[in-house]
Design a protein around this motif. Structure first.
Motif, PDB file in Angstrom:
ATOM      1  N   THR A   1     -83.981  52.737  14.891  1.00  0.00           N
ATOM      2  CA  THR A   1     -83.220  51.984  15.894  1.00  0.00           C
ATOM      3  C   THR A   1     -81.954  52.715  16.329  1.00  0.00           C
ATOM      4  O   THR A   1     -81.427  52.443  17.403  1.00  0.00           O
TER       5      THR A   1
ATOM      6  N   LEU B   1     -91.159  41.945  24.849  1.00  0.00           N
ATOM      7  CA  LEU B   1     -89.880  42.517  25.273  1.00  0.00           C
ATOM      8  C   LEU B   1     -89.362  43.525  24.248  1.00  0.00           C
ATOM      9  O   LEU B   1     -88.809  44.571  24.610  1.00  0.00           O
ATOM     10  N   TRP B   2     -89.528  43.209  22.990  1.00  0.00           N
ATOM     11  CA  TRP B   2     -89.080  44.092  21.909  1.00  0.00           C
ATOM     12  C   TRP B   2     -89.835  45.420  21.940  1.00  0.00           C
ATOM     13  O   TRP B   2     -89.233  46.493  21.874  1.00  0.00           O
ATOM     14  N   GLN B   3     -91.150  45.350  22.087  1.00  0.00           N
ATOM     15  CA  GLN B   3     -91.954  46.569  22.020  1.00  0.00           C
ATOM     16  C   GLN B   3     -91.871  47.408  23.291  1.00  0.00           C
ATOM     17  O   GLN B   3     -92.104  48.619  23.258  1.00  0.00           O
ATOM     18  N   THR B   4     -91.524  46.767  24.414  1.00  0.00           N
ATOM     19  CA  THR B   4     -91.415  47.522  25.665  1.00  0.00           C
ATOM     20  C   THR B   4     -90.013  48.069  25.898  1.00  0.00           C
ATOM     21  O   THR B   4     -89.778  48.789  26.877  1.00  0.00           O
ATOM     22  N   ASP B   5     -89.089  47.745  25.029  1.00  0.00           N
ATOM     23  CA  ASP B   5     -87.718  48.249  25.140  1.00  0.00           C
ATOM     24  C   ASP B   5     -87.736  49.779  25.111  1.00  0.00           C
ATOM     25  O   ASP B   5     -88.171  50.387  24.133  1.00  0.00           O
ATOM     26  N   THR B   6     -87.236  50.365  26.176  1.00  0.00           N
ATOM     27  CA  THR B   6     -87.282  51.831  26.273  1.00  0.00           C
ATOM     28  C   THR B   6     -86.369  52.510  25.267  1.00  0.00           C
ATOM     29  O   THR B   6     -86.520  53.701  24.994  1.00  0.00           O
ATOM     30  N   ASN B   7     -85.428  51.772  24.729  1.00  0.00           N
ATOM     31  CA  ASN B   7     -84.564  52.347  23.702  1.00  0.00           C
ATOM     32  C   ASN B   7     -85.172  52.255  22.313  1.00  0.00           C
ATOM     33  O   ASN B   7     -84.593  52.748  21.346  1.00  0.00           O
TER      34      ASN B   7
ATOM     35  N   LYS C   1     -91.193  37.371  23.352  1.00  0.00           N
ATOM     36  CA  LYS C   1     -90.104  38.151  22.762  1.00  0.00           C
ATOM     37  C   LYS C   1     -90.627  39.416  22.092  1.00  0.00           C
ATOM     38  O   LYS C   1     -89.943  40.452  22.096  1.00  0.00           O
TER      39      LYS C   1
ATOM     40  N   GLY D   1     -90.775  51.609  23.598  1.00  0.00           N
ATOM     41  CA  GLY D   1     -91.133  52.008  24.950  1.00  0.00           C
ATOM     42  C   GLY D   1     -92.610  51.889  25.240  1.00  0.00           C
ATOM     43  O   GLY D   1     -93.169  52.689  26.006  1.00  0.00           O
TER      44      GLY D   1
END
Length: 772
Positions: free
Chosen positions: A225, A161-167, A158, A170
């Motif tokens: 955010t 996924l959080w750190q790779t979120d492009t929003n 998780k 990224g």
């Protein structure tokens, strides 16, 4: 003559030149007079002044200051959407179930601060929020904390996924062989490296301690955010439950606290009665991205609170209200000479409408407690290897209108937990994890399903509660009559090679029985024979007339249709040609409420209302919705439809069902002991329905019960189920408590219960249909 002419000519020419000189002088004189005219001077002054203003305006138009002024004064980035108070919800007696509580909140807007100034402000705010016991709005805490060491609060998957979120960040993911530092663009699985990464990202210099840096990060992350909206001028909420005293400080020292905006927010509040009606009421939560796309055109914001289930969801368009537009003022970094936006306009939010339910909270509470106590007691008393009662549901309706007086599902939940978790309540956070089946609660939640409204979202084999429908189909198609309804209950009953035995008398059967006897004893053989005589097509058609196997149209989300056994359904759901064929043994099983028959408890209650009135009503839980000006926006009641059963047929079935309570001259009923000295005249039917998992899972069958009361001039109907409830007759105790509450009657709750064999469905396991 010639000389004279010449002289005359010469004289004429000379006078012309003289005239020209006089004309030139006159022109100069007139020009001088014109140029020295005071009106001309004044006009020229205005022209020159206008040109200067034009040039200055053009310069301002293309300057950075004008960009700021334009954005600020246009209302695009110096105003925000303010939420409206959500409408209240009341029960049928005027008892408040859901309301809205107002809180102060603090937001931070873009005041064009550089990182150093913004970080300094964030640190000061963090300490102030602690000092005044505010609730920090810090989404960073969901992933990363410092207590006192840096650590992640979610598993590595998780976090990636959080750190790779492009929003968001990224960052690039990797598998192995990469040396990660705080300054590169790879995922940081080491919390200490991630701390340094955030420190660098938000330009938090080394003069701040680790704790101070973390305080700054929590607020900076909140801004980050939603950075696009922040840059465009939308304030970002960073604290809630802020006392008035601190709000006054911010307002009085607004030049010091640049970008700080005070606002109002509204939290849903559910009363103590609401927990007993949680599946009807529903709960609220932050809008999802999918829902936001649908509702954004109607003024919803990305952080709006919306109904997630129940009435809160179904009546969202009425409860939500209309958002307002609130202007706000900030000081910019230009100091005291900087921009200050006036607080001179805005649109007040409009409170949501008030919703009145048909639910009676007193009966709701008594029924829920009765269901819960039955389940707990059944577990405690169970000494067998079989799993006992675990869950259940009930519905009580007004037989004439379809108004739902009570509807409950157990296990249930407290809708307040979904609100309190947003304010850091630790117990609420744990409870919500259980409700949603998160992390360690995944398995237990999959069994308990606390958010699942079993009354409308689960379907159950009706067992013997379906036998009145079979009887009505036989009566209406002339297979029996009210005066000629005798059939023989044999010992073994062979249906095309499948052998069935009587549950009560497996060796020799009951012998000759009429409809009253068969209903009182719940004799399977009688109704199997009756069903085969009538035919599945007629039985299916009769079930449809009573709304079985079709959605009722109740004003709640999530209702399922259930299944009524039929040739067509079998043909569509079986694989082989042989299995697609309908056999008489299928009719025999369907006639006693087994085979494919599966209905919701709401459908069984609606069907019971139909037996009581010969009308099919549409169930509803919302009585009306009232606007702030008193106008009626919505009314829930719908006109009932005539079912069209002959009075002789339906009266015969009513009399037979009454024998379940009283017994007949020849036979006692399966639930006779339950009704000794009971003050309410009920017409009823018990049911013990197979689930198909009795052997494999070692668990009892489901117990069901339907009834209406009083016998004459009926008012209410009730249907209930207890999963793994052993006997349908044993669940009568729950119905008695609910009915007594409705009619305000007292009764002796001491009863004699059947001892479980254990029993499986409406016939014994070892004498179930077996090949001859």
């Amino acid at each position: 003559m010639a000389r004279n002419l010449t002289e005359d000519y010469g004289a004429f020419d000379h006078n012309a030149e003289k005239g020209n000189r006089n004309d030139a002088g006159s022109l100069l004189k007139r020009a001088f007079v014109f140029l020295t005219n005071r009106y001309l001077v004044l006009g020229a002054g205005f022209v020159i002044f206008g040109i200067v203003i034009l040039i200055m305006t053009a310069k301002l138009q293309f300057s950075g200051y004008q960009n700021t002024l334009s954005e600020s004064s246009s209302g695009v980035i110096r105003q925000y959407t303010s939420e409206a108070p959500r409408g209240d919800i009341y029960d049928s007696k005027g008892v408040l179930l859901a309301s809205t509580t107002e809180y102060n909140s603090v937001m931070i807007a873009n005041a064009y601060l550089d990182d150093a100034a913004l970080n300094s402000l964030c640190l000061e705010l963090s300490y102030l929020f602690d000092e005044y016991h505010c609730i920090h709005v810090a989404d960073l805490d969901q992933y990363f904390v410092l207590d006192p060491q840096a650590r992640f609060v979610k598993d590595e998957k998780k976090i990636r996924l959080w750190q790779t979120d492009t929003n968001l960040f990224g960052l690039k993911d990797y598998s192995s062989g990469v040396i990660v530092t705080f300054s590169d663009d790879y995922v940081k699985t080491d919390p200490n490296v991630f701390f340094l990464y955030l420190r660098r990202k938000f330009d938090i210099d080394n003069t701040y301690s680790i704790e101070e840096a973390y305080r700054i990060m929590r607020i900076r992350y909140q801004i980050f955010t939603d950075n696009w909206a922040f840059v465009k001028g939308t304030p970002v909420k960073i604290a809630t439950d802020v006392p008035d005293e601190l709000i006054r400080i911010f307002e009085e020292q607004n030049y010091h606290y640049m970008g700080i905006v005070a606002g109002k927010e509204y939290a849903r509040n559910y009363t103590s009665e609401a927990i007993y009606a949680s599946h009807v009421l529903g709960y609220v939560g932050k809008i999802s991205s999918v829902t936001y796309q649908d509702l954004a055109p109607f003024g919803y914001t990305s952080d709006a609170v919306v109904g997630k289930s129940g009435v809160e969801s179904q009546m969202e368009r009425y409860l939500h209200g209309s958002s307002g537009i609130t202007p706000y003022s900030i000081w910019t970094m230009n100091g005291e000479e900087g921009l200050f936006v006036p607080h001179s306009y805005g649109v007040e939010p409009e409170e949501g409408a008030t919703v009145y339910l048909t639910i009676d909270s007193r009966i709701q509470e008594i029924g829920t407690q009765a269901l819960k106590e039955y389940i707990i007691e059944a577990r405690q008393k169970n000494q067998s290897e079989f799993k006992a009662a675990s869950a259940g549901a009930f519905v009580m309706m007004n037989v004439n209108t379809g108004a739902v007086i009570a509807m409950a599902s157990y296990p249930n939940y407290d809708p307040n937990d979904f609100v309190l978790q947003n304010y850091g309540d630790e117990q609420a956070i744990v409870q919500v994890k259980y409700y949603l089946g998160i992390d360690e609660y995944e398995e237990v939640t999959a069994v308990d399903l606390p958010l699942w409204n079993r009354a409308i979202m689960s379907m159950y084999a009706p067992g013997s509660t379906f036998k009145p429908c079979t009887a009505l189909a036989a009566l209406e198609n002339g297979k029996i009559t009210p005066t000629s309804d005798w059939l023989r209950c044999d010992g073994p009953y062979d249906v095309d090679g499948w052998v069935f035995r009587c549950l009560e008398r497996p060796e020799d059967g009951h012998g000759e029985m009429n409809l009253d006897d068969a209903m009182a004893q719940s004799c399977n053989i009688y109704f199997m024979k009756l069903g085969i005589m009538t035919g599945i097509d007629n039985i299916s058609a009769m079930a449809k007339r009573f709304g079985l196997g079709v959605k009722s149209g109740i004003d709640l989300p999530g209702e399922i249709s259930g299944v009524m056994s039929s040739r067509e359904y079998k043909r569509l759901t079986r694989q082989s040609v042989y299995d697609k064929t309908w056999f008489p043994t299928n009719t025999a099983q369907a006639s006693i409420g087994q085979f494919d028959n599966c209905f919701t408890i709401l459908q069984l209650c609606r069907y019971t209302c139909g037996i009581a009135t010969n009308k099919l009503c549409t169930p509803y839980v919302v009585d009306k919705v009232v606007a702030s000006d008193g106008s009626i926006l919505y009314q829930g009641q719908r006109e009932s439809e005539d079912i069209g059963i002959s009075e002789e047929s339906i009266e015969a079935v009513r009399d037979a069902m009454y024998c379940v309570k009283t017994g007949t001259s020849r036979f006692n009923s399966s639930a006779h002991a339950q009704f000794n000295n009971y003050p309410v005249e009920m017409v009823c039917k018990t049911g013990t329905a197979e689930t198909g998992f009795e052997d494999s899972r070692k668990e009892f069958s489901n117990g069901l019960f339907i009834c209406y009361a009083p016998k004459d001039n009926p008012e209410v109907a009730l249907a209930l189920v207890v999963e793994k409830g052993e006997w349908g007759s044993s669940t009568v105790e729950i119905a008695k408590k609910i009915m007594a509450a409705y009619f305000n009657k007292q009764f002796d709750s001491t009863v004699t219960l059947y001892e479980p064999n254990p029993i499986f469905g409406d016939y014994l396991r070892n004498v179930n249909a077996t090949a001859a």
